[in-house]
Write an enzyme that holds these catalytic residues in place. Structure first.
Site, PDB file in Angstrom:
ATOM      1  CB  ALA A 152      87.950  32.822  51.287  1.00 23.34           C
ATOM      2  NE  ARG A 162      84.510  28.063  60.117  1.00 26.56           N
ATOM      3  CZ  ARG A 162      84.285  28.447  58.681  1.00 26.56           C
ATOM      4  NH1 ARG A 162      83.743  29.306  58.270  1.00 26.56           N
ATOM      5  NH2 ARG A 162      84.808  27.383  57.964  1.00 26.56           N
ATOM      6  CG  HIS A 178      81.962  36.787  57.817  1.00 30.10           C
ATOM      7  ND1 HIS A 178      82.720  36.510  56.668  1.00 30.10           N
ATOM      8  CD2 HIS A 178      82.792  38.206  58.188  1.00 30.10           C
ATOM      9  CE1 HIS A 178      83.526  37.308  56.315  1.00 30.10           C
ATOM     10  NE2 HIS A 178      83.524  38.340  57.294  1.00 30.10           N
ATOM     11  CE1 TYR A 234      80.859  29.560  55.945  1.00 28.51           C
ATOM     12  CE2 TYR A 234      81.178  27.132  54.917  1.00 28.51           C
ATOM     13  CZ  TYR A 234      81.742  28.428  55.297  1.00 28.51           C
ATOM     14  OH  TYR A 234      83.029  28.763  55.368  1.00 28.51           O
ATOM     15  NE  ARG A 288      82.344  26.587  50.917  1.00 31.91           N
ATOM     16  CZ  ARG A 288      82.666  27.494  51.426  1.00 31.91           C
ATOM     17  NH1 ARG A 288      81.765  28.647  51.391  1.00 31.91           N
ATOM     18  NH2 ARG A 288      83.801  27.682  52.448  1.00 31.91           N
ATOM     19  CG  ASN A 347      79.611  36.654  53.321  1.00 33.04           C
ATOM     20  OD1 ASN A 347      81.172  36.613  53.248  1.00 33.04           O
ATOM     21  ND2 ASN A 347      79.152  35.790  53.932  1.00 33.04           N
ATOM     22  N   PRO A 382      83.149  34.583  47.127  1.00 31.78           N
ATOM     23  CG  PRO A 382      85.527  34.156  47.700  1.00 31.78           C
ATOM     24  CD  PRO A 382      84.513  35.195  47.485  1.00 31.78           C
ATOM     25  CG  ASN A 383      83.912  29.021  47.414  1.00 30.37           C
ATOM     26  OD1 ASN A 383      83.885  28.202  46.207  1.00 30.37           O
ATOM     27  ND2 ASN A 383      85.211  29.280  48.012  1.00 30.37           N
ATOM     28  CD  GLU A 386      84.397  41.558  57.339  1.00 33.66           C
ATOM     29  OE1 GLU A 386      84.916  40.687  57.474  1.00 33.66           O
ATOM     30  OE2 GLU A 386      85.030  42.697  57.569  1.00 33.66           O
TER      31      GLU A 386
END
Length: 147
Positions: free
Chosen positions: A77, A107, A100, A23, A18, A74, A10-11, A98
């Site tokens: 969230a 963070r 990111h 990012y 964004r 990825n 998502p996103n 995985e």
């Protein structure tokens, strides 16, 4: 020739717009382009999927087991919230890496835990778009060593 499925959560369709300080400035399309170029160098084939919907991601993971040699994911969230995506990864026999873009441990504390990490062969984060490229190299090497 290995077939690798790159699954974006998502996103990630908003990359380049964004929170560019977190990012980066590359769009998802540009990141996919970089992955495609490296895949050609590594003599593997990549396909891409992006969804903002958990169920679609789960269906895609299940279906990938019938068509691909490995997955780079990825979960975005969903990394920190989705036992269902974790269980989907655990339900297949494909190796999954995985990825990111940001260093999740640098963070907010809620981002420090990954439900997916324990059922993946590895996890790469914090290198921006290069995280995907490192994952592709690692996954191809893993598949080659497994032969």
């Amino acid at each position: 020739m290995y077939k690798i499925y790159v699954v974006h959560g998502p996103n990630l369709n908003m990359l380049g717009v964004r929170e560019t300080d977190v990012y980066g400035c590359l769009s998802l399309e540009e990141i996919n382009g970089k992955i495609t170029i490296l895949a050609q160098e590594l003599e593997c084939k990549v396909s891409f999927f992006q969804s903002n919907h958990e169920g679609e991601m789960i269906d895609t993971i299940h279906d990938a087991a019938n068509h691909y040699d490995g997955i780079i994911i990825n979960p975005a969230a969903y990394t920190h919230t989705s036992v269902a995506i974790r269980d989907a990864i655990a339900s297949i026999t494909l190796p999954v890496v995985e990825v990111h873009l940001s260093n999740t441990h640098a963070r907010e504390s809620f981002r420090h835990h990954s439900y997916c990490a324990a059922v993946c062969i590895g996890r790469i984060e914090g290198f921006g778009a290069h995280s995907y490229l490192l994952a592709l190299r690692g996954l191809c090497d893993f598949l080659q060593d497994k032969k």
